[in-house]
Design a protein around this motif. Sequence first.
Motif, PDB file in Angstrom:
ATOM      1  N   ASP A  33     -26.521  33.740  -8.244  1.00  0.00           N
ATOM      2  CA  ASP A  33     -25.577  33.176  -7.441  1.00  0.00           C
ATOM      3  C   ASP A  33     -25.581  33.614  -6.256  1.00  0.00           C
ATOM      4  N   LYS A  81     -26.581  34.802 -15.438  1.00  0.00           N
ATOM      5  CA  LYS A  81     -25.358  35.709 -15.870  1.00  0.00           C
ATOM      6  C   LYS A  81     -25.598  35.973 -17.388  1.00  0.00           C
ATOM      7  N   HIS A 100     -21.131  41.279 -12.056  1.00  0.00           N
ATOM      8  CA  HIS A 100     -21.592  40.959 -13.309  1.00  0.00           C
ATOM      9  C   HIS A 100     -22.698  41.026 -13.849  1.00  0.00           C
ATOM     10  N   CYS A 110     -29.830  38.066  -7.518  1.00  0.00           N
ATOM     11  CA  CYS A 110     -28.669  37.472  -8.347  1.00  0.00           C
ATOM     12  C   CYS A 110     -28.900  35.746  -8.247  1.00  0.00           C
ATOM     13  N   VAL A 159     -26.730  40.601 -15.526  1.00  0.00           N
ATOM     14  CA  VAL A 159     -27.418  39.664 -15.133  1.00  0.00           C
ATOM     15  C   VAL A 159     -28.740  39.725 -15.929  1.00  0.00           C
TER      16      VAL A 159
END
Length: 74
Positions: A8, A73, A27, A6, A29
């Motif tokens: 983030d 994202k 979320h 990820c 990706v």
Amino acid sequence: MSENRCPDCQDELSWKDGQYYCDACQHPVRKRAFCPDCDSELEKLQACGSASYFCNSCNELKSKSRVRVVFEKA
């Protein structure tokens, strides 16, 4: 160990409904590949169980080991 992380939280991404997904951040990706020579986004070609990357700007196939992969994202 997987390289699909990820952007983030750096947790490993899962594959859900035909896309990468971060369970920790909740979320989807998107995975994008860029040419190591001209930095254009590459087209992924899949056939017979193998994947290759093609650069429309350079007009040539690119080695998977040289491709720059970015997760963002969706």
